[in-house]
Design an enzyme around this catalytic site. Structure first.
Site, PDB file in Angstrom:
ATOM      1  N   HIS A  72     -47.658 102.246 -20.846  1.00  2.03           N
ATOM      2  CA  HIS A  72     -46.781 103.361 -21.204  1.00  2.03           C
ATOM      3  C   HIS A  72     -47.450 104.218 -22.281  1.00  2.03           C
ATOM      4  O   HIS A  72     -47.868 103.694 -23.308  1.00  2.03           O
ATOM      5  CB  HIS A  72     -45.452 102.842 -21.768  1.00  2.03           C
ATOM      6  CG  HIS A  72     -44.554 102.247 -20.727  1.00  2.03           C
ATOM      7  ND1 HIS A  72     -44.142 102.937 -19.612  1.00  2.03           N
ATOM      8  CD2 HIS A  72     -43.979 101.039 -20.636  1.00  2.03           C
ATOM      9  CE1 HIS A  72     -43.351 102.161 -18.889  1.00  2.03           C
ATOM     10  NE2 HIS A  72     -43.244 101.004 -19.479  1.00  2.03           N
ATOM     11  N   TYR A 201     -34.758 105.049 -24.908  1.00  2.00           N
ATOM     12  CA  TYR A 201     -33.805 104.574 -25.915  1.00  2.00           C
ATOM     13  C   TYR A 201     -32.734 105.653 -26.067  1.00  2.00           C
ATOM     14  O   TYR A 201     -33.054 106.776 -26.437  1.00  2.00           O
ATOM     15  CB  TYR A 201     -34.493 104.367 -27.267  1.00  2.00           C
ATOM     16  CG  TYR A 201     -35.503 103.238 -27.298  1.00  2.00           C
ATOM     17  CD1 TYR A 201     -36.815 103.435 -26.878  1.00  2.00           C
ATOM     18  CD2 TYR A 201     -35.138 101.977 -27.755  1.00  2.00           C
ATOM     19  CE1 TYR A 201     -37.734 102.392 -26.907  1.00  2.00           C
ATOM     20  CE2 TYR A 201     -36.064 100.928 -27.795  1.00  2.00           C
ATOM     21  CZ  TYR A 201     -37.345 101.145 -27.375  1.00  2.00           C
ATOM     22  OH  TYR A 201     -38.255 100.115 -27.393  1.00  2.00           O
ATOM     23  N   PRO A 293     -34.117  93.562 -31.352  1.00  2.00           N
ATOM     24  CA  PRO A 293     -35.096  93.933 -30.326  1.00  2.00           C
ATOM     25  C   PRO A 293     -35.399  95.427 -30.222  1.00  2.00           C
ATOM     26  O   PRO A 293     -36.278  95.825 -29.456  1.00  2.00           O
ATOM     27  CB  PRO A 293     -34.461  93.413 -29.029  1.00  2.00           C
ATOM     28  CG  PRO A 293     -33.012  93.288 -29.320  1.00  2.00           C
ATOM     29  CD  PRO A 293     -32.882  92.999 -30.779  1.00  2.00           C
ATOM     30  N   LYS A 297     -40.531  94.290 -31.243  1.00  2.00           N
ATOM     31  CA  LYS A 297     -41.528  93.697 -32.132  1.00  2.00           C
ATOM     32  C   LYS A 297     -41.572  92.168 -32.153  1.00  2.00           C
ATOM     33  O   LYS A 297     -42.543  91.573 -32.617  1.00  2.00           O
ATOM     34  CB  LYS A 297     -41.285  94.183 -33.580  1.00  2.00           C
ATOM     35  CG  LYS A 297     -41.628  95.638 -33.794  1.00  2.00           C
ATOM     36  CD  LYS A 297     -43.128  95.848 -33.839  1.00  2.00           C
ATOM     37  CE  LYS A 297     -43.547  97.261 -33.571  1.00  2.00           C
ATOM     38  NZ  LYS A 297     -44.167  97.483 -32.271  1.00  2.00           N
ATOM     39  N   TYR A 385     -44.618 101.795 -33.380  1.00  2.00           N
ATOM     40  CA  TYR A 385     -44.266 101.317 -32.034  1.00  2.00           C
ATOM     41  C   TYR A 385     -45.474 100.657 -31.348  1.00  2.00           C
ATOM     42  O   TYR A 385     -45.337  99.621 -30.704  1.00  2.00           O
ATOM     43  CB  TYR A 385     -43.712 102.466 -31.183  1.00  2.00           C
ATOM     44  CG  TYR A 385     -42.951 101.966 -29.984  1.00  2.00           C
ATOM     45  CD1 TYR A 385     -41.645 101.508 -30.115  1.00  2.00           C
ATOM     46  CD2 TYR A 385     -43.549 101.911 -28.727  1.00  2.00           C
ATOM     47  CE1 TYR A 385     -40.943 101.011 -29.023  1.00  2.00           C
ATOM     48  CE2 TYR A 385     -42.859 101.418 -27.628  1.00  2.00           C
ATOM     49  CZ  TYR A 385     -41.553 100.973 -27.784  1.00  2.00           C
ATOM     50  OH  TYR A 385     -40.863 100.473 -26.704  1.00  2.00           O
TER      51      TYR A 385
HETATM   52  P1  RFL Z   1     -39.467  80.930 -28.780  1.00  2.00           P
HETATM   53  O1  RFL Z   1     -39.782  81.781 -27.622  1.00  2.00           O
HETATM   54  O2  RFL Z   1     -38.058  80.773 -29.196  1.00  2.00           O
HETATM   55  O3  RFL Z   1     -40.078  79.499 -28.463  1.00  2.00           O
HETATM   56  C1  RFL Z   1     -39.809  78.375 -29.262  1.00  2.00           C
HETATM   57  C2  RFL Z   1     -39.964  77.121 -28.412  1.00  2.00           C
HETATM   58  O4  RFL Z   1     -39.722  75.978 -29.211  1.00  2.00           O
HETATM   59  C3  RFL Z   1     -38.888  75.080 -28.517  1.00  2.00           C
HETATM   60  N1  RFL Z   1     -38.174  74.221 -29.472  1.00  2.00           N
HETATM   61  C4  RFL Z   1     -38.503  72.948 -29.749  1.00  2.00           C
HETATM   62  N2  RFL Z   1     -39.471  72.150 -29.262  1.00  2.00           N
HETATM   63  C5  RFL Z   1     -39.540  70.886 -29.755  1.00  2.00           C
HETATM   64  N3  RFL Z   1     -38.676  70.399 -30.681  1.00  2.00           N
HETATM   65  C6  RFL Z   1     -37.688  71.169 -31.195  1.00  2.00           C
HETATM   66  N4  RFL Z   1     -36.847  70.666 -32.097  1.00  2.00           N
HETATM   67  C7  RFL Z   1     -37.573  72.498 -30.720  1.00  2.00           C
HETATM   68  N5  RFL Z   1     -36.734  73.519 -30.999  1.00  2.00           N
HETATM   69  C8  RFL Z   1     -37.110  74.557 -30.237  1.00  2.00           C
HETATM   70  C9  RFL Z   1     -37.984  75.963 -27.694  1.00  2.00           C
HETATM   71  O5  RFL Z   1     -37.438  75.290 -26.573  1.00  2.00           O
HETATM   72  C10 RFL Z   1     -38.949  77.070 -27.292  1.00  2.00           C
HETATM   73  O6  RFL Z   1     -39.597  76.798 -26.063  1.00  2.00           O
HETATM   74  O7  RFL Z   1     -40.271  81.374 -30.070  1.00  2.00           O
HETATM   75  P2  RFL Z   1     -41.758  82.043 -30.195  1.00  2.00           P
HETATM   76  O8  RFL Z   1     -42.759  81.277 -29.380  1.00  2.00           O
HETATM   77  O9  RFL Z   1     -42.008  82.220 -31.637  1.00  2.00           O
HETATM   78  O10 RFL Z   1     -41.657  83.436 -29.474  1.00  2.00           O
HETATM   79  C11 RFL Z   1     -40.887  84.469 -30.021  1.00  2.00           C
HETATM   80  C12 RFL Z   1     -40.316  85.343 -28.917  1.00  2.00           C
HETATM   81  O11 RFL Z   1     -39.736  84.518 -27.917  1.00  2.00           O
HETATM   82  C13 RFL Z   1     -39.272  86.304 -29.466  1.00  2.00           C
HETATM   83  O12 RFL Z   1     -39.722  86.891 -30.666  1.00  2.00           O
HETATM   84  C14 RFL Z   1     -38.942  87.437 -28.513  1.00  2.00           C
HETATM   85  O13 RFL Z   1     -38.504  86.996 -27.268  1.00  2.00           O
HETATM   86  C15 RFL Z   1     -37.849  88.291 -29.152  1.00  2.00           C
HETATM   87  N6  RFL Z   1     -37.314  89.249 -28.225  1.00  2.00           N
HETATM   88  C16 RFL Z   1     -38.015  90.366 -27.971  1.00  2.00           C
HETATM   89  N7  RFL Z   1     -39.217  90.570 -28.584  1.00  2.00           N
HETATM   90  C17 RFL Z   1     -39.958  91.666 -28.279  1.00  2.00           C
HETATM   91  O14 RFL Z   1     -41.069  91.828 -28.821  1.00  2.00           O
HETATM   92  N8  RFL Z   1     -39.476  92.617 -27.401  1.00  2.00           N
HETATM   93  C18 RFL Z   1     -38.297  92.447 -26.753  1.00  2.00           C
HETATM   94  O15 RFL Z   1     -37.972  93.256 -25.933  1.00  2.00           O
HETATM   95  C19 RFL Z   1     -37.498  91.304 -27.032  1.00  2.00           C
HETATM   96  N9  RFL Z   1     -36.326  91.102 -26.396  1.00  2.00           N
HETATM   97  C20 RFL Z   1     -36.096  89.004 -27.583  1.00  2.00           C
HETATM   98  C21 RFL Z   1     -35.631  89.952 -26.652  1.00  2.00           C
HETATM   99  C22 RFL Z   1     -35.357  87.835 -27.838  1.00  2.00           C
HETATM  100  C23 RFL Z   1     -34.168  87.595 -27.187  1.00  2.00           C
HETATM  101  N10 RFL Z   1     -33.450  86.390 -27.538  1.00  2.00           N
HETATM  102  C24 RFL Z   1     -33.901  85.575 -28.640  1.00  2.00           C
HETATM  103  C25 RFL Z   1     -32.303  85.879 -26.977  1.00  2.00           C
HETATM  104  C26 RFL Z   1     -34.458  89.735 -25.967  1.00  2.00           C
HETATM  105  C27 RFL Z   1     -33.703  88.553 -26.222  1.00  2.00           C
HETATM  106  C28 RFL Z   1     -32.456  88.398 -25.420  1.00  2.00           C
HETATM  107  C1  PHB Z   2     -37.419  94.940 -22.646  1.00  2.00           C
HETATM  108  O1  PHB Z   2     -38.092  95.425 -21.724  1.00  2.00           O
HETATM  109  O2  PHB Z   2     -36.806  93.883 -22.515  1.00  2.00           O
HETATM  110  C2  PHB Z   2     -37.354  95.663 -23.933  1.00  2.00           C
HETATM  111  C3  PHB Z   2     -38.071  96.842 -24.105  1.00  2.00           C
HETATM  112  C4  PHB Z   2     -38.022  97.518 -25.318  1.00  2.00           C
HETATM  113  C5  PHB Z   2     -37.245  97.013 -26.353  1.00  2.00           C
HETATM  114  C6  PHB Z   2     -36.531  95.827 -26.181  1.00  2.00           C
HETATM  115  C7  PHB Z   2     -36.566  95.161 -24.958  1.00  2.00           C
HETATM  116  O3  PHB Z   2     -37.202  97.672 -27.526  1.00  2.00           O
END
Ligand code: RFL
Ligand code: PHB
Length: 393
Positions: A72, A201, A293, A297, A385
């Site tokens: 993008h 957005y 989100p 980041k 961004y």
């Molecule tokens: P994760 O992905 O939560 O992985 C942690 C892992 O640890 C395991 N775990 C354990 N394992 C052993 N013993 C325990 N006691 C444990 N407790 C937990 C879990 O099962 C899991 O597999 O953390 P990590 O690796 O630091 O990664 C971070 C990302 O996942 C997170 O920052 C992003 O997904 C956040 N996020 C978004 N980030 C973006 O950059 N762009 C986005 O668009 C975006 N959308 C989102 C998101 C997070 C969401 N959440 C949290 C619900 C959208 C959603 C809906």
């Molecule tokens: C997504 O594609 O899930 C997404 C994209 C941009 C954002 C958050 C989530 O700021």
């Protein structure tokens, strides 16, 4: 069992760290509470900064994001019923972001780990961390009713916001938190994205909406909802109708609808725990910090923590220098706080806040208008961004 680095959590942080350490000849074992399918089923982030894509290449798993990721060059803001493009590429001297699902990145890392025969213990129960204040940390866990122990040099807490690692140092952490008075309802649907070239957005009277994608045939859309809404309240039909009402008329008329294949509500939160190092235990990714989100980041910050941590550990084992380990927390936190600021700012700018109908609302409108017409503020948005640079030595 003995290893050099015991990694807790097989999310993107843990898997990426494991791969980067392995490339540098450093042994590691990953302990994950869930099954691989459960981890892969969590639909989360979708936008990768260039620094994150570069790290995937460094970890030897960049081929699929290079082939299938969708670049993008810009984002679009919708407010007052009109679209305003922000030319991220032009404003940053050529930088871009890549749409590639977190699930795909996780799959690439898991497959590489399996192909190289690296140890991952899934369904590891009751993981507990010990003796990381001293020279010989120990991790204990249960699997199939038996207790196991791993002796290691370091523990990397990559176990997300609800993990055991941060909980193990609770008294030693200062926590900074902000909870927002709304959540995001997201759906995934196998329909072509309405805006395949720019993430949209939208700030509307009815609340925030976001148009994103996973591929040319898979879309990801979100709408701001009150915190007490339940997923069951939202039929697909209600979702599509609400999304369209929050976009400008042209985009709304071009939305292609279809059945959802995933639908969930996530609360929005900003959180930082300081510091991120406790003797021989390090926290990385969501274990240490959460961003709303809106700035995309969270995953990218997890990747930059892992960049700093893997570099520090490689220096420790290779050059016998602990400089990177000693500065890990400060270095990571400097970048984290800038991303916290940006995510808070984007969230404040784009959402409807239930408690700021008067002055706050007018200031928000003025800021959007200013942003749309100011190269200076647009440049600030764009450079955040695409991701601020890593701090190199
Ligand atoms: P994760 O992905 O939560 O992985 C942690 C892992 O640890 C395991 N775990 C354990 N394992 C052993 N013993 C325990 N006691 C444990 N407790 C937990 C879990 O099962 C899991 O597999 O953390 P990590 O690796 O630091 O990664 C971070 C990302 O996942 C997170 O920052 C992003 O997904 C956040 N996020 C978004 N980030 C973006 O950059 N762009 C986005 O668009 C975006 N959308 C989102 C998101 C997070 C969401 N959440 C949290 C619900 C959208 C959603 C809906
Ligand atoms: C997504 O594609 O899930 C997404 C994209 C941009 C954002 C958050 C989530 O700021």
């Amino acid at each position: 069992m003995r290893t050099q680095v015991a990694i807790i959590g097989a999310g993107p942080s843990g898997l990426l760290l494991g791969q980067l350490l392995h490339k540098a000849g450093i042994d590691n074992i990953i302990l994950e509470r869930q099954t691989p399918d459960y981890v892969l089923g969590r639909i989360r982030a979708g936008i990768l900064e260039q620094g994150t894509v570069d790290l995937l290449h460094e970890a030897g798993v960049g081929h699929r994001v290079a082939a299938e990721g969708i670049v993008h060059h810009s984002i679009e803001l919708v407010f007052a019923g009109e679209r305003h493009p922000i030319d991220v590429h032009g404003l940053t001297g050529g930088k871009v972001v890549t749409a590639y699902g977190q699930t795909e990145m996780t799959r690439d890392l898991m497959e590489a780990r399996t192909a190289e025969g690296l140890p991952t213990v899934y369904q590891a129960a009751n993981v507990s961390l010990h003796d990381f204040d001293g020279q010989r940390p120990l991790v204990r866990y249960e699997k199939d009713g038996q207790t196991h122990e791993i002796e290691c040099d370091f523990i990397a807490g990559c176990d997300g916001f609800h993990g055991v690692s941060r909980a193990s140092v609770k008294g030693a952490i200062t926590e900074y938190e902000k909870v927002y008075p709304f959540g995001w309802l997201g759906i995934l649907s196998d329909v072509p994205p309405v805006s395949p070239h720019a993430i949209v957005y939208a700030n509307s009277e009815r609340g925030f909406a976001l148009c994103s994608m996973r591929s040319m045939t898979r879309s990801r859309y979100y709408v701001q909802v009150p915190l007490d809404d339940q997923v069951e309240d939202w039929s697909d039909e209600r979702f599509w109708d609400e999304l369209k009402r929050r976009l400008d008329p042209d985009l709304a008329s071009r939305i292609i609808t279809g059945p959802s294949i995933e639908k969930s509500i996530a609360p929005l939160r900003s959180f930082v725990g300081e510091p991120m190092r406790f003797g021989r235990l390090f926290l990385a990714g969501d274990a240490a910090h959460i961003v709303p989100p809106t700035g995309a980041k969270g995953l990218n910050l997890a990747a930059s923590d892992v960049k700093y941590l893997s570099t520090a550990l490689v220096e420790h084992y290779g050059e016998k220098s602990d400089a990177g380990i000693d500065t890990y927390s400060q270095r990571a936190l400097r970048r984290i706080w800038k991303a916290e600021r940006f995510s808070w700012w984007m969230t404040s700018l784009m959402h409807r806040f239930p408690d700021s109908a008067g002055f706050g609302q007018r200031v928000q409108e003025a800021e959007l208008d200013y942003l749309a017409h100011s190269r200076a503020l647009s440049t600030s948005l764009a450079e955040n961004y695409v991701g601020l640079p890593f701090e190199l030595h």
